[in-house]
Design a protein around this motif. Structure first.
Motif, mmCIF file in Angstrom:
data_model
loop_
_atom_site.group_PDB
_atom_site.id
_atom_site.type_symbol
_atom_site.label_atom_id
_atom_site.label_comp_id
_atom_site.label_asym_id
_atom_site.label_seq_id
_atom_site.Cartn_x
_atom_site.Cartn_y
_atom_site.Cartn_z
ATOM 1 N N LEU A 159 -81.478 69.673 38.572
ATOM 2 C CA LEU A 159 -80.807 68.504 39.134
ATOM 3 C C LEU A 159 -81.404 68.126 40.489
ATOM 4 N N VAL A 160 -81.612 69.117 41.339
ATOM 5 C CA VAL A 160 -82.185 68.847 42.667
ATOM 6 C C VAL A 160 -83.573 68.218 42.521
ATOM 7 N N LEU A 161 -84.399 68.784 41.657
ATOM 8 C CA LEU A 161 -85.743 68.216 41.477
ATOM 9 C C LEU A 161 -85.674 66.782 40.959
ATOM 10 N N GLN A 162 -84.788 66.520 40.009
ATOM 11 C CA GLN A 162 -84.669 65.152 39.496
ATOM 12 C C GLN A 162 -84.197 64.193 40.590
ATOM 13 N N TRP A 163 -83.265 64.626 41.425
ATOM 14 C CA TRP A 163 -82.780 63.770 42.514
ATOM 15 C C TRP A 163 -83.860 63.532 43.562
ATOM 16 N N LEU A 164 -84.698 64.536 43.798
ATOM 17 C CA LEU A 164 -85.777 64.346 44.772
ATOM 18 C C LEU A 164 -86.852 63.409 44.235
ATOM 19 N N VAL A 165 -87.187 63.526 42.962
ATOM 20 C CA VAL A 165 -88.246 62.718 42.372
ATOM 21 C C VAL A 165 -87.791 61.282 42.124
ATOM 22 N N ASP A 166 -86.604 61.114 41.539
ATOM 23 C CA ASP A 166 -86.164 59.773 41.140
ATOM 24 C C ASP A 166 -84.635 59.692 41.190
ATOM 25 N N PRO A 167 -84.072 59.540 42.373
ATOM 26 C CA PRO A 167 -82.612 59.553 42.494
ATOM 27 C C PRO A 167 -81.923 58.453 41.690
ATOM 28 N N ASP A 168 -82.595 57.341 41.475
ATOM 29 C CA ASP A 168 -81.972 56.241 40.724
ATOM 30 C C ASP A 168 -81.782 56.577 39.246
ATOM 31 N N SER A 169 -82.617 57.434 38.705
ATOM 32 C CA SER A 169 -82.523 57.796 37.286
ATOM 33 C C SER A 169 -81.966 59.199 37.066
ATOM 34 N N ALA A 170 -81.750 59.931 38.125
ATOM 35 C CA ALA A 170 -81.262 61.302 37.994
ATOM 36 C C ALA A 170 -79.839 61.306 37.442
ATOM 37 N N PRO A 171 -79.505 62.340 36.672
ATOM 38 C CA PRO A 171 -78.152 62.396 36.121
ATOM 39 C C PRO A 171 -77.119 62.676 37.216
ATOM 40 N N SER A 172 -75.921 62.213 36.954
ATOM 41 C CA SER A 172 -74.817 62.536 37.860
ATOM 42 C C SER A 172 -74.207 63.860 37.410
ATOM 43 N N ALA A 173 -73.337 64.395 38.233
ATOM 44 C CA ALA A 173 -72.610 65.602 37.857
ATOM 45 C C ALA A 173 -71.784 65.344 36.606
ATOM 46 N N ALA A 174 -71.184 64.172 36.515
ATOM 47 C CA ALA A 174 -70.384 63.820 35.337
ATOM 48 C C ALA A 174 -71.262 63.762 34.081
ATOM 49 N N ASP A 175 -72.480 63.247 34.206
ATOM 50 C CA ASP A 175 -73.402 63.198 33.068
ATOM 51 C C ASP A 175 -73.688 64.601 32.535
ATOM 52 N N LEU A 176 -73.991 65.524 33.450
ATOM 53 C CA LEU A 176 -74.339 66.880 33.030
ATOM 54 C C LEU A 176 -73.135 67.615 32.458
ATOM 55 N N ALA A 177 -71.973 67.441 33.067
ATOM 56 C CA ALA A 177 -70.764 68.083 32.546
ATOM 57 C C ALA A 177 -70.431 67.533 31.157
ATOM 58 N N ALA A 178 -70.596 66.233 30.959
ATOM 59 C CA ALA A 178 -70.342 65.630 29.646
ATOM 60 C C ALA A 178 -71.319 66.193 28.610
#
Length: 189
Positions: A159-178
């Motif tokens: 999650l951290v790597l995705q947010w660092l690379v592309d925060p606009d497309s990174a999953p939210s916490a709700a996305d991952l929990a779902a």
């Protein structure tokens, strides 16, 4: 504060501004108001000081993450995981430079056995602490800590790597929990 604390605080400020790879010993001295000998005396090397600053920065995120989870007592573990991941996302968004510096520090462990040992110890503690937080209990057995804590840490790292690379497309916490909840559902197709 003494020189040790001055150096540690200065290193954390520099990590946020310059990143791990671009900090010199002279930068550390100038930022902390100490001297070159203090780095060696208190930490042994510039790298050891930077590693300590990165690890100390992780501890600062813990407070924000724990507040996110503690706000959800009695929730199911998946809901607590969502709160945990939400705290991680907020931490990355608020401390992007520190998150980036930590990624740079991770790249160094191959060449710094002491950093590898420190990170391994930090991961060991984190697995148990995260599993206990998610399950809302203190008596987490070793296997549960290893399995559940490892899943949470693997999710955090990705999650951290995705947010660092592309925060606009990174999953939210709700996305991952779902997504995790969906894995637990029977396949209806």
């Amino acid at each position: 504060m003494g020189h040790r604390d001055d150096l540690l605080q200065g290193a954390k400020r520099l990590l946020a501004r310059k990143g791990y790879a671009h900090i010199t010993a002279r930068d550390l001295v100038a930022e902390s108001g100490t001297n070159l000998a203090s780095i060696g005396y208190h930490f042994g090397s510039k790298e050891a000081l930077l590693n300590a600053a990165v690890l100390d920065s992780f501890d600062e995120w813990d407070g924000e993450i724990e507040r996110a989870i503690d706000a959800r007592p009695g929730d199911a573990p998946a809901d607590r995981l969502e709160a945990f991941l939400d705290g991680v996302v907020r931490g990355v968004a608020a401390n992007r430079a520190v998150a980036m510096a930590s990624v740079q520090a991770f790249a160094q462990f191959e060449y710094a056995p002491e950093l590898r040992e420190q990170l391994a110890a930090a991961y060991g503690r984190a697995r148990r602490e995260i599993a206990a937080l998610l399950l809302e209990r203190d008596d987490v057995d070793d296997e549960t800590a290893r399995q559940l804590g490892s899943l949470a840490l693997a999710t955090v790292n990705g999650l951290v790597l995705q947010w660092l690379v592309d925060p606009d497309s990174a999953p939210s916490a709700a996305d991952l929990a779902a997504a995790l909840r969906r894995l637990g559902q029977p396949d209806t197709d």
